[in-house]
Design an enzyme around this catalytic site. Structure first.
Site, mmCIF file in Angstrom:
data_model
loop_
_atom_site.group_PDB
_atom_site.id
_atom_site.type_symbol
_atom_site.label_atom_id
_atom_site.label_comp_id
_atom_site.label_asym_id
_atom_site.label_seq_id
_atom_site.Cartn_x
_atom_site.Cartn_y
_atom_site.Cartn_z
ATOM 1 N NE ARG A 52 -50.661 2.476 -64.102
ATOM 2 C CZ ARG A 52 -50.461 3.016 -62.901
ATOM 3 N NH1 ARG A 52 -51.283 2.751 -61.904
ATOM 4 N NH2 ARG A 52 -49.422 3.818 -62.702
ATOM 5 C CE LYS A 53 -51.140 6.878 -69.039
ATOM 6 N NZ LYS A 53 -51.534 6.199 -67.789
ATOM 7 C CG ASP B 181 -47.985 8.414 -60.870
ATOM 8 O OD1 ASP B 181 -48.211 7.671 -59.905
ATOM 9 O OD2 ASP B 181 -48.832 8.669 -61.746
ATOM 10 C CB ALA B 182 -45.972 3.739 -59.035
ATOM 11 C CD GLU C 136 -46.836 -15.613 -65.281
ATOM 12 O OE1 GLU C 136 -46.785 -15.176 -64.117
ATOM 13 O OE2 GLU C 136 -47.428 -15.018 -66.191
ATOM 14 C CG ASP D 29 -54.960 -9.691 -74.539
ATOM 15 O OD1 ASP D 29 -56.137 -9.698 -74.904
ATOM 16 O OD2 ASP D 29 -54.604 -9.918 -73.368
ATOM 17 C CE LYS E 14 -48.421 -14.891 -73.326
ATOM 18 N NZ LYS E 14 -47.220 -15.749 -73.460
ATOM 19 C CG ASP F 83 -48.572 4.098 -66.380
ATOM 20 O OD1 ASP F 83 -48.163 3.503 -65.365
ATOM 21 O OD2 ASP F 83 -49.589 4.821 -66.383
ATOM 22 C CE LYS F 84 -47.289 3.866 -73.621
ATOM 23 N NZ LYS F 84 -47.395 2.530 -74.183
ATOM 24 C CE LYS G 133 -50.890 -9.098 -72.077
ATOM 25 N NZ LYS G 133 -52.322 -8.794 -72.235
ATOM 26 C CG PHE H 217 -44.079 18.224 -64.946
ATOM 27 C CD1 PHE H 217 -43.675 17.176 -64.130
ATOM 28 C CD2 PHE H 217 -44.742 17.920 -66.124
ATOM 29 C CE1 PHE H 217 -43.917 15.859 -64.475
ATOM 30 C CE2 PHE H 217 -44.987 16.607 -66.490
ATOM 31 C CZ PHE H 217 -44.577 15.569 -65.667
ATOM 32 C CE LYS I 151 -51.052 12.181 -68.877
ATOM 33 N NZ LYS I 151 -51.951 11.889 -67.738
ATOM 34 C CD GLU J 197 -47.973 -7.854 -66.966
ATOM 35 O OE1 GLU J 197 -47.992 -6.616 -67.175
ATOM 36 O OE2 GLU J 197 -48.558 -8.675 -67.694
ATOM 37 C CG HIS K 32 -46.586 8.583 -68.545
ATOM 38 N ND1 HIS K 32 -47.017 7.406 -67.949
ATOM 39 C CD2 HIS K 32 -47.452 9.544 -68.151
ATOM 40 C CE1 HIS K 32 -48.088 7.652 -67.227
ATOM 41 N NE2 HIS K 32 -48.372 8.944 -67.323
#
Length: 402
Positions: A258-259, A252-253, A57, A285, A283, A18-19, A279, A244, A176, A44, A16
């Site tokens: 995003r997941k 798709d970008a 960074e 997060d 961090k 995003d992955k 990260k 597909f 998916k 990123e 995917h």
């Protein structure tokens, strides 16, 4: 608790878009941590047709210091990115590991952020950012994960294994899944719907080839879900839009982070909003989300609850958490306040400071690329991998409570 209800979770494959971005970002984290365990990384990734862009960074001894790259460092970064995409399996006209354009826009970490995070004098290392982090566990599956997400991940992971091995040569990397289960009093009793959309080779959208793909997906589901959950009433939606063939970053970008619900608990638990991939473990997060999962899983494994949600909160530059919250959703065998107190008594956790978390779980290691697809939680610990999934706190919790 409601007597009967439906709940759904989704997963996405390693291909995917995003992955792809998440895995590239974490491959960069691993690269820098392999050079310097105290490296700071916030990487990123953006992917689209024949293009990968890095931004963020960093600070890494021997690789990037005083605003300058060491000799060969940028070439090693690009090779890492291309090898990640190659491992995933993209060799398509619209996205090929060998020919996509690449941009590296990583630069030095802000000195103002660094001064709040770095330990100095009597000041302990502070959190890399403010925020709230959640961990969760439940007894719905052997890995103490929500069943809907657990099966969604497993379906796509099996399909990826079959694609890589050649057992399912008609599959392409992007896919998916979605699983809907009916619960009675919190226990999964039936699978009402399965959705699988998978990128495929040319021609597998009609006729006998389409039937072969559909039969394959149903065989994977039958192999992975307990037989008692499946029936003639289970509804399958396999590639419901039709063709597909164009997928991944060409279709798709993709962007890092995003997941986050796929990465965590499939919607069965709150999430603080911060992504993990790209990260380093200063961090919170990332590191605090891992320690809260670790605590929640050990609490459920210790028989203290059937479901457990834990929240931690931090301020940037401050070492100790601002708050600790435990909620066993009415399933606890002892009071939630007593569990909170017990966590505070376990000295090995280092008062849940960023350095204490990293030390206890051993997070300053290049272990992150493998987390970036098929979920960060509910994975079996293997050597240094997924240390937050270990159940080595059960006795300490029992000793503190009984």
């Amino acid at each position: 608790m409601r007597q009967s209800y439906l709940f759904t979770s989704e997963s996405v494959s390693e291909g995917h878009p995003d992955k792809v971005a998440d895995q590239i970002s974490d491959a960069i984290v691993d690269l820098f941590l392999s050079k310097d365990p105290e490296a700071r990384i916030a990487c990123e990734t953006m992917t689209t047709t024949q293009l990968v862009v890095l931004a963020g960074e960093i600070r890494c001894k021997g690789v990037y210091e005083d605003g300058a790259w060491a000799a060969g460092a940028q070439e090693e970064i690009e090779a890492t990115v291309r090898n990640t995409v190659k491992r995933i399996g993209y060799e398509q006209e619209g996205f090929h590991w060998e020919t996509f354009r690449f941009e590296n826009n990583l630069h030095a970490q802000s000195a103002h952020i660094a001064q709040g995070v770095d330990a100095s004098g009597n000041k302990d290392e502070g959190a890399g950012d403010q925020g709230i982090m959640f961990g969760f566990a439940c007894d719905e599956t052997p890995d103490l994960m929500p069943a809907t997400l657990y099966y969604s991940h497993r379906i796509l992971h099996r399909m990826a294994q079959d694609r890589h091995s050649g057992a399912a040569p008609f599959l392409e990397p992007d896919a998916k899944s979605q699983v809907t289960l009916r619960f009675d009093y919190g226990v999964p009793v039936a699978c009402t719907a399965i959705v699988v959309s998978t990128q495929h080779a040319k021609g597998y959208d009609a006729g006998e080839k389409e039937a072969e793909l559909h039969a394959y997906v149903k065989s994977v589901v039958a192999d992975l879900l307990p037989a008692e959950l499946l029936s003639d009433d289970t509804v399958y939606h396999i590639n419901p839009t039709g063709s597909f063939e164009i997928g991944g970053p060409d279709g798709d970008a993709g962007l890092t982070g995003r997941k986050i619900i796929v990465d965590t608990y499939g919607g069965a638990s709150p999430h603080g909003g911060g992504a993990f991939s790209g990260k380093d473990p200063t961090k919170v997060d990332r590191s605090a989300a891992y320690i809260t999962r670790y605590l929640a899983k050990n609490i459920v494994a210790a028989g203290l609850a059937k479901r457990c949600t834990i929240q931690l909160a931090y301020a940037i530059g401050v070492a100790k958490p601002l708050s600790l919250y435990v909620d066993t959703h009415g399933t606890g065998t002892v009071g939630d306040d007593k569990i909170e107190a017990a966590i505070g008594e376990i000295a090995k956790l280092g008062e849940l400071t960023p350095r204490g978390i990293r030390t206890h779980l051993g997070l300053n290691k290049p272990i992150y690329e493998q987390t970036a697809a098929y979920g960060h939680f509910g994975r079996n610990p293997d050597g240094d991998a997924f240390p937050w999934e270990k159940l080595d706190l059960v006795d300490d919790l029992k000793a503190a409570l009984f």
